[in-house]
Enzyme design. Structure first.
Site, short mmCIF file in Angstrom:
data_model
loop_
_atom_site.label_atom_id
_atom_site.label_comp_id
_atom_site.label_asym_id
_atom_site.label_seq_id
_atom_site.Cartn_x
_atom_site.Cartn_y
_atom_site.Cartn_z
N LYS A 258 0.92 -1.17 -0.14
CA LYS A 258 0.23 -0.09 -0.18
C LYS A 258 1.00 1.29 0.02
O LYS A 258 1.97 1.25 0.62
CB LYS A 258 -0.97 0.05 1.25
CG LYS A 258 -1.90 -0.95 1.22
CD LYS A 258 -2.60 -0.85 2.61
CE LYS A 258 -3.76 -1.83 2.88
NZ LYS A 258 -4.93 -1.78 1.99
N GLU A 331 -6.04 -9.87 1.64
CA GLU A 331 -5.58 -10.88 2.64
C GLU A 331 -6.66 -10.98 3.61
O GLU A 331 -6.69 -12.26 4.17
CB GLU A 331 -4.20 -10.34 3.58
CG GLU A 331 -4.55 -9.48 4.70
CD GLU A 331 -5.08 -7.97 4.31
OE1 GLU A 331 -4.84 -7.52 3.07
OE2 GLU A 331 -5.63 -7.48 5.17
N ARG A 333 -9.84 -11.72 3.33
CA ARG A 333 -10.54 -12.88 2.86
C ARG A 333 -9.94 -14.32 2.93
O ARG A 333 -10.40 -15.13 3.33
CB ARG A 333 -11.02 -12.72 1.36
CG ARG A 333 -10.14 -12.44 0.45
CD ARG A 333 -10.65 -11.86 -0.84
NE ARG A 333 -10.59 -10.23 -0.73
CZ ARG A 333 -11.13 -9.61 -1.78
NH1 ARG A 333 -11.66 -10.17 -2.99
NH2 ARG A 333 -11.04 -8.35 -1.22
N1 BES Z 1 -7.64 -3.69 4.88
C1 BES Z 1 -8.06 -3.48 3.73
C2 BES Z 1 -9.25 -2.65 3.46
C3 BES Z 1 -9.54 -1.40 4.06
C4 BES Z 1 -9.22 -0.21 3.14
C5 BES Z 1 -9.81 -1.24 5.48
C6 BES Z 1 -9.63 1.04 3.93
C7 BES Z 1 -10.00 0.06 6.01
C8 BES Z 1 -9.80 0.95 4.88
C9 BES Z 1 -7.82 -4.66 2.69
O1 BES Z 1 -7.15 -5.70 3.23
C10 BES Z 1 -7.63 -4.39 1.26
O2 BES Z 1 -6.56 -3.91 1.27
N2 BES Z 1 -8.54 -4.71 0.39
C11 BES Z 1 -8.28 -4.38 -0.96
C12 BES Z 1 -8.64 -5.45 -1.89
C13 BES Z 1 -8.48 -5.25 -3.20
C14 BES Z 1 -6.77 -5.61 -3.50
C15 BES Z 1 -9.07 -6.63 -3.93
C16 BES Z 1 -9.03 -2.98 -1.13
O3 BES Z 1 -10.15 -2.84 -0.73
O4 BES Z 1 -8.31 -2.11 -2.05
ZN ZN Z 2 -6.77 -5.68 5.31
ZN ZN Z 3 -5.14 -5.60 2.63
#
Ligand code: BES
Ligand code: ZN
Ligand code: ZN
Length: 477
Positions: A258, A331, A333
């Site tokens: 990220k 991750e 899921r």
């Molecule tokens: N922990 C994140 C989701 C998240 C985003 C939580 C903002 C709180 C605030 C999760 O693990 C994630 O990174 N999801 C990705 C999934 C994608 C790669 C399919 C996302 O939502 O971008």
């Molecule tokens: Zn996450």
């Molecule tokens: Zn994530």
């Protein structure tokens, strides 16, 4: 937190008072105010003020008027916010102790106190000198006109549990590793008489929980899988209600890293689902609600270490389903897949999972609501939504249409861990659904779990959202 909530059957004459009243009973304030002070109160009311403070020789008398233009849940939420606003008045008057008295016909004391207590929460552990920061208010004495014993007990439990969830979310990874998190669950369990078991890496490996293990591969800290069980003597449900929480103690995204600012910087909050699953069963046990509840919490951090799982990897999950990993940042899921499969053998009546799962859910509703989906019956969904309105942790349902499942088809394995560029919250839900065979609800709390600016009694940072929701839902189950 250092704030004591106590019952009181009498009001001592030097007690600072918070009088809660409506227009009809306003004159009764004369018992506590002189004629000129009462005139000042009525003048302030005429100007539209709902809060009033009158310093007297040995005490300060505060008057809170209840909102009489709104009713129902809207009024409740306004009263919580007013409860939070009272804190500014108390701060200004340097109040350490306050006694709450209710004169209003319609009793809004519970909500006012909820806002007051939750708004008073602070996380000061990492300040060397807390003295100048710590709130003055130390004790709230609640007169029986405001809350009876049972209501006071409930208020204590749900505010304690919500604040405990906030603290878990606010703790950084430098303290709260997966193992530490499981120790926190053990401590909560001991306090509430909950049976608890923590699976360590060895056990997780022998069980072949491949989802959890794959996310953990890039980490130096081992994963944990915690099972908390509350079973009262005569539960009203024959089969357990299972709560599952995403316990990613830190989400860097893994190799699908990220960007730091506005994205990774608050990812210590990626275990907010775990905080809900643990702190709500804590509250349910503390209140001795007559329901058999089990919480399951897979936990790890998600890091890009030398042995980290990579995009393209195929992971065999606990259920045997092979997942092609196309983004290591999806991750949550992966670890939930194992927990949801584990839940099958508990023969549950209902499974509810909580997860900060997708940015897509956060973008859809912001911090104002919880995106949810699932295949439980309509009545259960309605009840949960109703609880959402009652506690002002509102839910919006997204569909689980079959076509979204098509988006998870992989060329080389049973499933891939990402869908397409659209409907991210739903494809994440479809992924989870694959690992269920029971009535199930999935709550994506990515939006409301962590606030970047203060929001009334929810405060800034970890909000503890979900705990009051599930407590209310199970209370009315
Ligand atoms: N922990 C994140 C989701 C998240 C985003 C939580 C903002 C709180 C605030 C999760 O693990 C994630 O990174 N999801 C990705 C999934 C994608 C790669 C399919 C996302 O939502 O971008
Ligand atoms: Zn996450
Ligand atoms: Zn994530």
């Amino acid at each position: 937190m250092g704030l004591t909530l106590a019952g009181a059957s009498k009001v001592a004459k030097n007690d600072n008072l918070l009088i809660i009243t409506d227009s009809e009973n306003l004159q009764k304030c004369k018992d506590y105010l002189s004629d000129s002070e009462y005139t000042a109160l009525t003048n302030s009311k005429k100007k539209g003020a709902s809060q009033f403070a009158m310093p007297q020789a040995n005490r300060t008398v505060f008057v809170q008027s209840i909102n009489e233009t709104d009713a129902g849940n809207k009024q409740k939420e306004l009263m919580r916010k007013e409860g939070n606003d009272l804190l500014d008045l108390f701060k200004y008057s340097q109040i350490k102790e306050i006694t709450i008295v209710n004169l209003a016909k319609q009793n809004c004391s519970f909500e006012i106190l909820e806002g007051l207590v939750l708004g008073n929460y602070q996380f000061l552990k990492y300040f060397k000198n807390t003295q100048p920061k710590v709130n003055n208010l130390k004790k709230i004495k609640v007169h029986s006109s405001a809350l009876d014993k049972k209501q006071l007990n409930t208020l204590k439990i749900i505010t304690d549990a919500t604040c405990a969830a906030r603290t878990l979310v606010n703790e950084p990874l430098s303290y709260l590793t997966a193992e530490k998190l499981s120790e926190e669950f053990v401590a909560l369990s001991k306090d509430a008489g909950i049976k608890v078991e923590v699976y360590k890496k060895k056990k997780i490996t022998s069980l072949k929980m491949g989802g959890l293990l794959s996310v953990n591969k890039g980490s130096v800290d081992p994963p944990t899988f915690t099972i908390m069980e509350y079973k009262p003597a005569k539960p009203k449900n024959k089969k357990p209600i299972v709560l599952v929480g995403k316990g990613v103690v830190y989400d860097t995204g893994g190799l699908s890293l990220k960007p730091t600012s506005n994205s990774m910087d608050f990812m210590k909050s990626d275990m907010a689902g775990a905080a809900i699953a643990s702190c709500s069963i804590y509250a349910i046990a503390k209140a001795k609600l007559p329901y058999h509840v089990i919480s399951l919490i897979p936990a790890t951090d998600n890091r890009p270490g030398g042995n980290a799982y990579v995009p393209g990897d195929v992971v065999t999950t606990y259920s045997g389903t092979n997942v092609e990993v196309l983004n290591t940042d999806a991750e949550g899921r992966m670890i939930l897949a194992d927990a949801l499969h584990f839940a099958k053998k508990l023969k549950p009546e209902l499974v509810i999972d909580f997860a900060t799962l997708t940015g897509s859910a956060a973008r859809a509703v912001g911090s104002l609501g919880i995106v949810y989906m699932g295949n439980s019956d309509k009545e259960t969904k309605n009840k949960l939504e109703q609880s959402g309105y009652t506690v002002h942790e509102r839910l919006v349902e997204f569909p689980l249409w079959d076509e979204y499942g098509e988006m998870l088809k992989s060329d080389i394995a049973d499933l891939k861990n990402v869908g397409g560029p659209v409907a991210g919250a739903i494809t994440a839900g479809k992924f989870l659904q694959h690992f269920t065979d029971y009535p199930w609800l999935h709550l994506d709390v990515a939006g409301p779990s962590f606030m970047h600016t203060a929001d009334s009694y929810r405060g800034k940072n970890g909000t503890g959202i979900g705990v009051r929701l599930i407590f209310d839902f199970i209370s009315n189950y």
